[in-house]
Write an enzyme that holds these catalytic residues in place. Structure first.
Site, mmCIF file in Angstrom:
data_model
loop_
_atom_site.group_PDB
_atom_site.id
_atom_site.type_symbol
_atom_site.label_atom_id
_atom_site.label_comp_id
_atom_site.label_asym_id
_atom_site.label_seq_id
_atom_site.Cartn_x
_atom_site.Cartn_y
_atom_site.Cartn_z
ATOM 1 N N HIS A 86 0.851 -1.193 0.000
ATOM 2 C CA HIS A 86 0.000 0.000 0.000
ATOM 3 C C HIS A 86 0.886 1.242 0.000
ATOM 4 O O HIS A 86 1.834 1.340 0.777
ATOM 5 C CB HIS A 86 -0.906 0.016 1.232
ATOM 6 C CG HIS A 86 -2.106 -0.861 1.088
ATOM 7 N ND1 HIS A 86 -3.292 -0.610 1.744
ATOM 8 C CD2 HIS A 86 -2.317 -1.979 0.352
ATOM 9 C CE1 HIS A 86 -4.182 -1.549 1.424
ATOM 10 N NE2 HIS A 86 -3.603 -2.388 0.594
ATOM 11 N N TYR A 129 -8.991 5.876 7.650
ATOM 12 C CA TYR A 129 -9.076 6.316 9.038
ATOM 13 C C TYR A 129 -10.093 7.453 9.079
ATOM 14 O O TYR A 129 -9.863 8.509 8.486
ATOM 15 C CB TYR A 129 -7.725 6.828 9.534
ATOM 16 C CG TYR A 129 -6.707 5.754 9.833
ATOM 17 C CD1 TYR A 129 -6.435 5.383 11.149
ATOM 18 C CD2 TYR A 129 -6.006 5.121 8.817
ATOM 19 C CE1 TYR A 129 -5.481 4.414 11.440
ATOM 20 C CE2 TYR A 129 -5.055 4.146 9.092
ATOM 21 C CZ TYR A 129 -4.796 3.800 10.406
ATOM 22 O OH TYR A 129 -3.869 2.841 10.689
ATOM 23 N N PRO A 170 -3.579 0.431 18.804
ATOM 24 C CA PRO A 170 -3.325 -0.046 17.444
ATOM 25 C C PRO A 170 -3.496 1.005 16.361
ATOM 26 O O PRO A 170 -3.232 0.717 15.188
ATOM 27 C CB PRO A 170 -4.367 -1.160 17.284
ATOM 28 C CG PRO A 170 -5.473 -0.797 18.215
ATOM 29 C CD PRO A 170 -4.816 -0.132 19.379
ATOM 30 N N LYS A 196 1.701 0.003 15.107
ATOM 31 C CA LYS A 196 3.088 -0.082 15.559
ATOM 32 C C LYS A 196 3.417 -1.317 16.404
ATOM 33 O O LYS A 196 4.595 -1.639 16.572
ATOM 34 C CB LYS A 196 3.424 1.168 16.388
ATOM 35 C CG LYS A 196 3.513 2.416 15.568
ATOM 36 C CD LYS A 196 4.794 2.461 14.742
ATOM 37 C CE LYS A 196 4.647 3.292 13.505
ATOM 38 N NZ LYS A 196 4.249 2.560 12.319
ATOM 39 N N TYR A 253 4.412 6.473 10.101
ATOM 40 C CA TYR A 253 3.541 5.344 9.803
ATOM 41 C C TYR A 253 4.284 4.272 8.985
ATOM 42 O O TYR A 253 4.214 3.072 9.274
ATOM 43 C CB TYR A 253 2.309 5.830 9.045
ATOM 44 C CG TYR A 253 1.172 4.825 9.005
ATOM 45 C CD1 TYR A 253 0.049 4.978 9.823
ATOM 46 C CD2 TYR A 253 1.198 3.707 8.167
ATOM 47 C CE1 TYR A 253 -0.998 4.079 9.801
ATOM 48 C CE2 TYR A 253 0.158 2.798 8.134
ATOM 49 C CZ TYR A 253 -0.931 2.984 8.947
ATOM 50 O OH TYR A 253 -1.963 2.068 8.921
#
Length: 391
Positions: free
Chosen positions: A72, A201, A294, A298, A384
Site C-alpha cells: 500500500h 481512518y 493499534p 506499531k 507510519y
C-alpha cells in the site's frame, strides 16, 4: 536442559529472535504456554512497516509475503464530507504492506520446523531464576506434567503483557508509564472484499471508524465504542450500520459493502512502557516491555525492531564476549519505543472523539493541517511507514 538463549514466548517476536540467532550459530529453546495452533490463530496486527518487510526478506522469510502481501502506498484520512489520500511513497519513498500477523506467524512456524527449532508448547508454572548471575534458568511444567529446568546464558522475555518476564524485573529497578484511553475498539473480520483500495481512518462525531483488510476477500473493520462495551449489544446489522455512517457510505458515490462477520471482539486501548528492557541476563522484547494502541499500526513492528536489535547484541555477547550492543540494548530500543508510543498516542487522540466540542474542533483543525501541509503529511508518513530499525 541446557541452551544458550531461553526464549519465553513463541509469538512473532520469540520465533523471529530464534530464527535470527540460528542464522548466526546461537542455540535457543523457545517456551510457550499456549498451543501452537492457538498462537498461530491469534488475530492481531495487519500492517507491516517498510523496515519490517526489508528485514523479513533479508533473513529468508519474505517469499510468501512478496507473493501474497498487498503493498500500500498510503492511507486515507477522512471526516464528514472530506476524504484525503496521503501517499507515503511520494512523501518518503517508503510504503507499507498488508500482511496479517497470522501470516507472519505461519512463515515463522514453517521456518522453525524446517530448521528443527526446539519449541515447548502448552507449558505451565513458568518461573525465572538467577537473572543477576551468568547462569540464569527457567523452570516450567511441560505438557506431560513433568517439571523441567532450562539452564541458559541469557533469558529473553517475549511473553507479552501477562507473562512472567516483565514481573521478573525487581520492583526497585523498573519504572513504568501507563495511559488507559476512555474508549475501546470493536473489531470485526468479514468475508467480503474490501470496499477500499487502501486503509480509511475516519473521524466522525459518533466516534472513530477504520476500514482495513486482510486479503482480497477478507475485510477488517473497527468502531470506537465506550469501555466495558459488551459484544452482545452489537448485532451484525448494528455494526454495519454504524460503519456505513462513520465511513461515509454514499459520500461521493462511495459504497461500503457488508458481508458475513466471522469474528467480533472488543479491544481496550492503552499505552504502556516499562524500562529498563534489560535486567542482568534477562532481556525484554515486544509487548513484555511496551504496548501501544493499534491506531498507528506499531505493535508488531516494534516487536520486530526490538528483536532485530537484540539478536546481534546477543551474538556479540555469547560468541565474541563483546558486551557493547547488549549493554546499549535497552536505551537503543527505548528511543524507538517512545517515538512510536508518541505517534500512536497522536494518531489516537487526533481521530477518537471525546464528546468535548472544543476537542472536536482541535481534532478537525489538526486533520486539515495534516492533509493540506506537505510537512504535516510527511511527518505522519515517515512515522507510519516506519523509521529505520536503528533509529
Amino acid at each position: 536442559m541446557r541452551t544458550q538463549v531461553a526464549i519465553i514466548g513463541a509469538g512473532p517476536s520469540g520465533l523471529l529472535l530464534s530464527h535470527l540467532l540460528a542464522a548466526d550459530g546461537v542455540e535457543s529453546v523457545v517456551l510457550e504456554t499456549r498451543s501452537e495452533e492457538y498462537v498461530a490463530g491469534r488475530i492481531r496486527a495487519g500492517i507491516l512497516e517498510q523496515s519490517t518487510v526489508d528485514l523479513l526478506r533479508e533473513v529468508g522469510l519474505g517469499e510468501r509475503l512478496d507473493r501474497e502481501g498487498d503493498p500500500h502506498r498510503g492511507i486515507y484520512l477522512q471526516w464528514p464530507d472530506e476524504r484525503h489520500h496521503l501517499d507515503f511513497v511520494d512523501l518518503t519513498g517508503r510504503s507499507v504492506y498488508v500482511y496479517g500477523q497470522t501470516e507472519v506467524q505461519k512463515d515463522l512456524v514453517a521456518a522453525s520446523h524446517a530448521r528443527g527449532q526446539e519449541v515447548h508448547y502448552e507449558i505451565t508454572d513458568t518461573a525465572l531464576h538467577d537473572l543477576e548471575t551468568d547462569r540464569p534458568s527457567v523452570t516450567f511444567t511441560d505438557r506431560d506434567g513433568v517439571e523441567q529446568r532450562l539452564q541458559a546464558d541469557v533469558v529473553v522475555g517475549c511473553d507479552g503483557s501477562f507473562g512472567p518476564s516483565r514481573e521478573a524485573v525487581p520492583q526497585a529497578v523498573r519504572r513504568t508509564w501507563e495511559k488507559t484511553y476512555p474508549y475501546s475498539w470493536l473489531g470485526i473480520l468479514a468475508d467480503v472484499a474490501p470496499s477500499t483500495d487502501e486503509l480509511i481512518y475516519a473521524w466522525h462525531p459518533d466516534g472513530f471508524a477504520m476500514h482495513s483488510m486482510r486479503s482480497a476477500s477478507v475485510s477488517r473493520l473497527y468502531l470506537q465504542v465506550p469501555n466495558e462495551t459488551s459484544i452482545d449489544d452489537w448485532s451484525d446489522d448494528r455494526i454495519w450500520e454504524a460503519l456505513a455512517t462513520r465511513l461515509g457510505h454514499g459520500q461521493d458515490g462511495w459504497q461500503l459493502t457488508p458481508g458475513p462477520v466471522t469474528d467480533k471482539s472488543v479491544l481496550p486501548m492503552r499505552s504502556f512502557v516499562q524500562q529498563p528492557m534489560r535486567h542482568g541476563r534477562l532481556f525484554l522484547a515486544g509487548d513484555a516491555a511496551h504496548i501501544v494502541p493499534p491506531t498507528g499500526a506499531k505493535g508488531l513492528n516494534l516487536a520486530v525492531a526490538d528483536v532485530a536489535l537484540l539478536a546481534p547484541a546477543l551474538v556479540g555477547l555469547l560468541r565474541k564476549d563483546d558486551h557493547g550492543l547488549a549493554d546499549a540494548y535497552s536505551d537503543t530500543a527505548l528511543r524507538r519505543v517512545w517515538r512510536c508510543t508518541h505517534f500512536s498516542w497522536w494518531m489516537t487522540t487526533m481521530l477518537h472523539t471525546s464528546g468535548d466540542p472544543f476537542d472536536e474542533q482541535l481534532q478537525l483543525s489538526q486533520l486539515r493541517w495534516v492533509t493540506s501541509s506537505e510537512a504535516g503529511a510527511t511527518g505522519l508518513a515517515e512515522n507510519y511507514a516506519g523509521l529505520p530499525i536503528g533509529f
